[in-house]
Design a protein around this motif. Structure first.
Motif, PDB file in Angstrom:
ATOM      1  N   ALA A 115     -32.244  40.019  35.948  1.00 44.84           N
ATOM      2  CA  ALA A 115     -32.249  39.985  34.487  1.00 44.84           C
ATOM      3  C   ALA A 115     -31.678  41.288  33.932  1.00 44.84           C
ATOM      4  CB  ALA A 115     -33.672  39.780  33.980  1.00 44.84           C
ATOM      5  N   ILE A 116     -30.898  41.180  32.880  1.00 47.58           N
ATOM      6  CA  ILE A 116     -30.365  42.356  32.176  1.00 47.58           C
ATOM      7  C   ILE A 116     -30.605  42.161  30.684  1.00 47.58           C
ATOM      8  CG2 ILE A 116     -28.331  43.767  31.686  1.00 47.58           C
ATOM      9  CD1 ILE A 116     -27.156  42.934  34.333  1.00 47.58           C
ATOM     10  N   HIS A 117     -31.224  43.179  30.065  1.00 42.28           N
ATOM     11  CA  HIS A 117     -31.583  43.087  28.648  1.00 42.28           C
ATOM     12  C   HIS A 117     -31.274  44.397  27.925  1.00 42.28           C
ATOM     13  CE1 HIS A 117     -34.950  40.549  30.625  1.00 42.28           C
ATOM     14  NE2 HIS A 117     -34.036  39.702  30.175  1.00 42.28           N
ATOM     15  N   ILE A 118     -31.171  44.312  26.603  1.00 42.20           N
ATOM     16  CA  ILE A 118     -31.132  45.504  25.758  1.00 42.20           C
ATOM     17  C   ILE A 118     -32.566  45.830  25.335  1.00 42.20           C
ATOM     18  CG2 ILE A 118     -30.406  46.451  23.534  1.00 42.20           C
ATOM     19  CD1 ILE A 118     -27.812  44.949  23.841  1.00 42.20           C
ATOM     20  N   HIS A 119     -32.936  47.096  25.487  1.00 37.98           N
ATOM     21  CA  HIS A 119     -34.286  47.530  25.132  1.00 37.98           C
ATOM     22  C   HIS A 119     -34.271  48.408  23.882  1.00 37.98           C
ATOM     23  CE1 HIS A 119     -36.856  46.306  28.714  1.00 37.98           C
ATOM     24  NE2 HIS A 119     -35.663  45.794  28.958  1.00 37.98           N
ATOM     25  N   HIS A 184     -33.216  44.616  35.670  1.00 37.58           N
ATOM     26  CA  HIS A 184     -34.546  44.377  36.217  1.00 37.58           C
ATOM     27  C   HIS A 184     -34.506  43.930  37.676  1.00 37.58           C
ATOM     28  CE1 HIS A 184     -36.937  44.731  32.479  1.00 37.58           C
ATOM     29  NE2 HIS A 184     -35.780  44.419  31.910  1.00 37.58           N
ATOM     30  N   VAL A 185     -35.643  44.039  38.315  1.00 32.90           N
ATOM     31  CA  VAL A 185     -35.765  43.682  39.729  1.00 32.90           C
ATOM     32  C   VAL A 185     -35.686  42.170  39.923  1.00 32.90           C
ATOM     33  CG1 VAL A 185     -37.355  43.677  41.694  1.00 32.90           C
ATOM     34  CG2 VAL A 185     -37.081  45.744  40.322  1.00 32.90           C
ATOM     35  N   GLN A 186     -36.252  41.403  38.994  1.00 31.70           N
ATOM     36  CA  GLN A 186     -36.409  39.963  39.183  1.00 31.70           C
ATOM     37  C   GLN A 186     -35.525  39.160  38.230  1.00 31.70           C
ATOM     38  OE1 GLN A 186     -41.161  40.535  40.302  1.00 31.70           O
ATOM     39  NE2 GLN A 186     -40.561  39.180  38.657  1.00 31.70           N
ATOM     40  N   GLU A 187     -35.573  37.852  38.435  1.00 35.58           N
ATOM     41  CA  GLU A 187     -34.875  36.927  37.550  1.00 35.58           C
ATOM     42  C   GLU A 187     -35.617  36.805  36.217  1.00 35.58           C
ATOM     43  OE1 GLU A 187     -32.447  33.628  40.173  1.00 35.58           O
ATOM     44  OE2 GLU A 187     -34.420  33.130  39.414  1.00 35.58           O
ATOM     45  N   ASP A 188     -34.877  36.427  35.213  1.00 34.26           N
ATOM     46  CA  ASP A 188     -35.418  36.110  33.902  1.00 34.26           C
ATOM     47  C   ASP A 188     -35.841  34.636  33.923  1.00 34.26           C
ATOM     48  OD1 ASP A 188     -35.800  35.528  31.192  1.00 34.26           O
ATOM     49  OD2 ASP A 188     -34.170  36.843  30.555  1.00 34.26           O
ATOM     50  N   GLY A 205     -39.925  41.647  35.632  1.00 36.90           N
ATOM     51  CA  GLY A 205     -40.405  42.623  36.610  1.00 36.90           C
ATOM     52  C   GLY A 205     -40.000  44.057  36.313  1.00 36.90           C
ATOM     53  N   LYS A 206     -40.111  44.882  37.336  1.00 32.52           N
ATOM     54  CA  LYS A 206     -39.864  46.315  37.198  1.00 32.52           C
ATOM     55  C   LYS A 206     -38.426  46.611  36.788  1.00 32.52           C
ATOM     56  CE  LYS A 206     -43.415  47.844  40.471  1.00 32.52           C
ATOM     57  NZ  LYS A 206     -43.690  48.632  41.705  1.00 32.52           N
TER      58      LYS A 206
END
Length: 245
Positions: A115-119, A184-188, A205-206
């Motif tokens: 997963a990749i997101h804007i924070h 992120h470490v995991q899938e969305d 995840g992390k």
């Protein structure tokens, strides 16, 4: 007071355009759209004067870069992800485009997505942990945040991906400039996890790696975009050659 009266219509328009998912590029500029354009110009010139000057100097196109580095809090043996996330957008109605050019993922078959997101914050003082939660200016559930980019799958340890028509923007009061990108470490789970965390962050995840979004010139975009288009051309050529006559 005059400034507030001037800002409010444009802010309402911005929110409506993003939340409905409609194409905001008009065939003719209406008075309300002209107000929105002026609001965006005001925000850009006051809050991000460097970006505003660059947009004017580059025929209305803005470029941004996020230089990805691994979290300093990873356990031993975790992937050390580096690379770039690049952005391009034409002012004022163009849709945001992005290039994800990342390296350092495990190699092999049947790998899970990332997963990749804007924070929310561009604060990496406590590594990726201080970037806050998802950037969510409209107070909606995940995966409807402007920077919910979904899942990415690595190949030979790399993620090389071009995405267009993104909801996030470099302009106006909801700009992503100065915020962060987190890998992120995991899938969305795309909000389908049937729990609170799913609606907040997709149970991703992390935090594996992160960076802060800042202005840049067009050079890196041109380089990476050319590479991606060349690879796509070769892939289509091979597919055509291998297809039955």
């Amino acid at each position: 007071m005059f400034l507030l009266l001037f800002l409010i219509p444009g802010l309402i328009l911005c929110e409506c355009n993003v939340s409905t998912g409609e194409d905001v590029q008009p065939t003719a500029v209406s008075p309300l759209q002209d107000i929105q354009k002026k609001v965006n110009e005001l925000w850009s010139s006051l809050l991000y004067p460097h970006l505003y000057e660059e947009v004017l100097a580059s025929n209305g196109t803005a470029y941004a870069v996020c230089t990805v580095k691994p979290s300093t809090k990873l356990d031993a043996g975790m992937p050390q992800v580096t690379g770039q996330v690049l952005f391009r957008q034409t002012y004022p109605y163009g849709k945001l485009e992005s290039i994800f050019y990342l390296d350092g993922f495990p190699t092999g078959a049947n790998l899970s997505g990332r997963a990749i997101h804007i924070h929310q914050y561009g604060d990496l003082s406590d590594s990726c942990d201080s970037a806050g939660g998802h950037y969510n200016p409209f107070k909606v559930n995940h995966p409807s945040h402007p920077g919910d980019f979904g899942n990415f799958y690595s190949k030979e340890g790399k993620i090389i991906k071009y995405k267009a028509n993104l909801v996030a923007t470099l302009f106006g009061p909801y700009t992503i400039m100065g915020r962060s990108v987190v890998v992120h470490v995991q899938e969305d789970d795309l909000g389908k996890g049937n729990n609170k965390a799913s609606l907040e962050n997709g149970n991703a995840g992390k935090r594996l790696a992160c960076c802060v979004i800042g202005t840049c010139n067009k050079n890196q975009w041109v380089k990476r975009f050319s590479e991606i288009m060349e690879k796509r051309k070769k892939r289509l050529t091979r597919r055509a050659q291998n297809s039955p006559a």
